[in-house]
Scaffold this motif. Structure first.
Motif, short mmCIF file in Angstrom:
data_model
loop_
_atom_site.label_atom_id
_atom_site.label_comp_id
_atom_site.label_asym_id
_atom_site.label_seq_id
_atom_site.Cartn_x
_atom_site.Cartn_y
_atom_site.Cartn_z
N LYS A 153 37.04 45.09 42.85
CA LYS A 153 36.55 44.10 43.80
C LYS A 153 35.87 42.95 43.06
O LYS A 153 34.93 43.14 42.28
N GLY A 154 36.35 41.74 43.29
CA GLY A 154 35.78 40.55 42.65
C GLY A 154 36.25 40.33 41.23
O GLY A 154 35.87 39.33 40.60
N ALA A 214 39.11 39.43 40.06
CA ALA A 214 39.95 38.24 39.88
C ALA A 214 39.11 37.01 39.56
O ALA A 214 39.57 36.11 38.86
N GLU A 215 37.88 36.96 40.08
CA GLU A 215 37.01 35.80 39.83
C GLU A 215 36.15 35.98 38.59
O GLU A 215 35.92 35.03 37.84
N ASN A 262 33.65 45.62 39.02
CA ASN A 262 32.56 45.52 39.98
C ASN A 262 31.45 46.50 39.59
O ASN A 262 31.71 47.71 39.46
N SER A 315 45.00 45.84 42.63
CA SER A 315 45.10 44.61 41.85
C SER A 315 46.52 44.23 41.48
O SER A 315 46.76 43.07 41.10
N LEU A 356 43.34 42.62 45.97
CA LEU A 356 42.13 42.17 45.27
C LEU A 356 42.44 41.04 44.31
O LEU A 356 41.63 40.14 44.10
N ASN A 364 42.88 37.79 46.32
CA ASN A 364 41.81 37.50 47.28
C ASN A 364 42.39 37.31 48.67
O ASN A 364 42.14 36.32 49.36
N GLY A 419 40.64 36.16 52.13
CA GLY A 419 40.13 34.83 52.42
C GLY A 419 41.14 33.72 52.27
O GLY A 419 40.76 32.56 52.09
N THR A 420 42.40 34.04 52.31
CA THR A 420 43.45 33.06 52.07
C THR A 420 44.34 32.92 53.30
O THR A 420 44.67 33.90 53.95
N THR A 454 42.95 44.82 54.35
CA THR A 454 44.06 44.37 53.51
C THR A 454 45.43 44.61 54.14
O THR A 454 46.45 44.24 53.56
#
Length: 507
Positions: free
Chosen positions: A57-58, A60-61, A66, A154, A177, A180, A183-184, A274
């Motif tokens: 989780k997170g 990718a950024e 995590n 992922s 993940l 994202n 949120g897309t 998801t």
């Protein structure tokens, strides 16, 4: 096969038969332990537990695991090692996939796990992950033509399948993940997915018209489809959808809220977030590969880990026949009776019009005969219902849902004779009239063979069953005439009536 033996047996002869083995899968979303009992070429899951740790989780950024997921995964792995110690399961392996593979602190996590639990994690490459999953699919399906796709948190692994072997494999950063997905916008996701799938065109179009879907997100999609179709059999392995059904279900999934999806049986609250993306991705894969159907596999990465150490689990035998024999081994007082009954009955069906295909009908008759005595230790007043349910939900592979229903209905008639099952939505929904009639014929034939021989292969061999143009003929050996009792004759007449043939016992 392009994959490593996690258990450390190398290329030696298979050494897993009769063992309990454990596989720990450290994924981007979940950490799971499965304990298998290896019997013949069958993998029986006897313990299964997971935690949705969210390691990726997170990532990718941030490019890192995590932190909360790391702690949750460590607690889970400590529990798993303690469980396996208590169970005495010493043959164990642990693998990690995309999140640990790609994050900069993945090696630190692996070392911390080793220090705190003693567990050595093998971090799989993308190609290895794909091939492991594909081998797992082959273990559960048998011969397969098409592409296996394993959707993790992922990544997406795509691997070609050709009968009992894997072809080219490719990994893509298309897990929810990694993109994202939550949120897309759907339009942006679709364009991104299509551009990534262009890289996989060689794999997607290698062979076959079937896509084999692996992974929790796609299992949730299958559960959604079952609810929409009011499907009567709640069983994921080898659940099949046409291209049109995939499109309709995907459109519905992408139009629903997370809370609405979470209310669907079989869709957890964590998977609901998801699910719309998993639906979109599956629909785009079907289009890119020109697939006509998707088949969902409950077998995947963890089963593949075992198969690498014992290739016979993929390369040899038939998952259906082997599974039926394993069921009979624990349930039947005379496990050898089933194979003998299968061979003995086969002449009676010479010339019958196939209902699943000639070769497949023979295979189903062989499996049904091996299961013919599984009610021996069940309550006599409920054998029909109990045998039906056991076969319908049996943990064996290599057969479609319609074929499962056929075997289950055959076992009902084996114990209940001509009696119908009343309000049986499974058989009514999944089988046509010809298939239900074929199940009745086979069930009555098995019922007759059991009564004639006392459920022993030795006495069954004292009789020869032949089929003429208009009759079934039962011929006893010279010293076996006294073995034919009235009860067996009545069942022979019932069998012949169902076959629309004359009964010709030579007594």
């Amino acid at each position: 096969m392009g994959v490593r033996d996690i258990f450390g047996f190398g290329s030696a002869e298979p050494r897993l038969k009769g063992r309990d083995v454990a596989v720990i899968d450290v994924g981007s979303n979940s950490v799971r332990l499965v304990q298998f009992r290896v019997k013949g070429r069958v993998l029986l899951p006897v313990f299964n537990e997971k935690t949705m740790a969210g390691l990726g989780k997170g990532a990718a950024e941030t490019g890192r695991l995590n932190p909360e997921g790391v702690e949750a995964a460590l607690r889970t792995l400590k529990r798993f090692t303690r469980l396996l110690d208590a169970k005495g399961v010493t043959t164990r392996g642990a693998v990690a996939t995309a999140a640990v593979r790609e994050c900069e602190d993945g090696p630190d996590f692996v070392e911390r796990v080793r220090q705190e639990t003693g567990l050595v994690i093998d971090v799989l490459s993308g190609e290895e992950e794909g091939r492991y999953s594909a081998l797992g699919v082959l273990a559960g399906v048998g011969d397969a033509w098409g592409v296996a796709g394993d959707l993790g948190g992922s990544s997406l692994e795509l691997t070609g399948l050709d009968r009992r072997s894997t072809q080219g494999a490719l990994t893509l950063p298309l897990g929810p993940l990694a993109v994202n997905a939550a949120g897309t916008k759907a339009e942006d996701l679709r364009d991104h997915v299509d551009s990534q799938l262009e890289r996989a065109s060689d794999v997607l179009k290698q062979t076959g018209e079937t896509f084999y879907a692996v992974g929790g997100a796609w299992r949730s999609f299958a559960n959604l489809s079952m609810s929409m179709r009011n499907y009567p059999l709640r069983l994921l392995h080898e659940y099949e959808m046409s291209l049109d059904q995939v499109r309709k279900t995907a459109q519905f999934a992408m139009s629903q809220s997370e809370s609405s999806l979470a209310s669907v049986p079989g869709v957890s609250s964590k998977r609901a977030a998801t699910l719309p993306y998993a639906a979109l991705l599956l629909e785009r894969i079907m289009k890119a590969g020109g697939f006509k159907r998707v088949v969902f596999s409950a077998y995947g990465l963890r089963e593949g880990v075992v198969c690498v150490s014992d290739p016979s689990l993929v390369e040899e035998g038939d998952p259906l026949i082997s599974g039926a024999e394993i069921m009979a081994l624990s349930a039947s007082p005379e496990p050898g009776f089933g194979p003998a009954l299968a061979d003995w009955l086969e002449p009676a069906f010479t010339g019958d019009i196939p209902v699943f295909g000639e070769a497949q009908d023979k295979r189903l008759r062989a499996a049904a005969a091996r299961l013919s005595d599984i009610g021996a230790r069940l309550h006599p007043d409920h054998r029909g219902d109990l045998a039906f349910t056991q076969v319908l939900y049996a943990p064996i592979g290599g057969l479609s849902h319609a074929e499962r229903a056929f075997l289950a209905l055959t076992l009902h008639h084996r114990y209940e004779g001509k009696a119908s099952r009343g309000e049986d939505c499974v058989s009514t929904h999944l089988l046509d009239d010809a298939q239900r009639t074929a199940a009745l014929k086979l069930g009555l034939g098995m019922r007759f063979g059991a009564a004639l021989s006392g459920r022993t292969g030795q006495l069954l061999s004292s009789f020869v069953l032949t089929r003429t143009e208009d009759a079934l003929v039962i011929t006893p050996a010279a010293d076996a005439s006294d073995l034919i009792v009235e009860r067996a004759l009545r069942r022979f007449e019932q069998f012949c009536a169902a076959m629309e043939l004359k009964a010709a016992p030579e007594v």
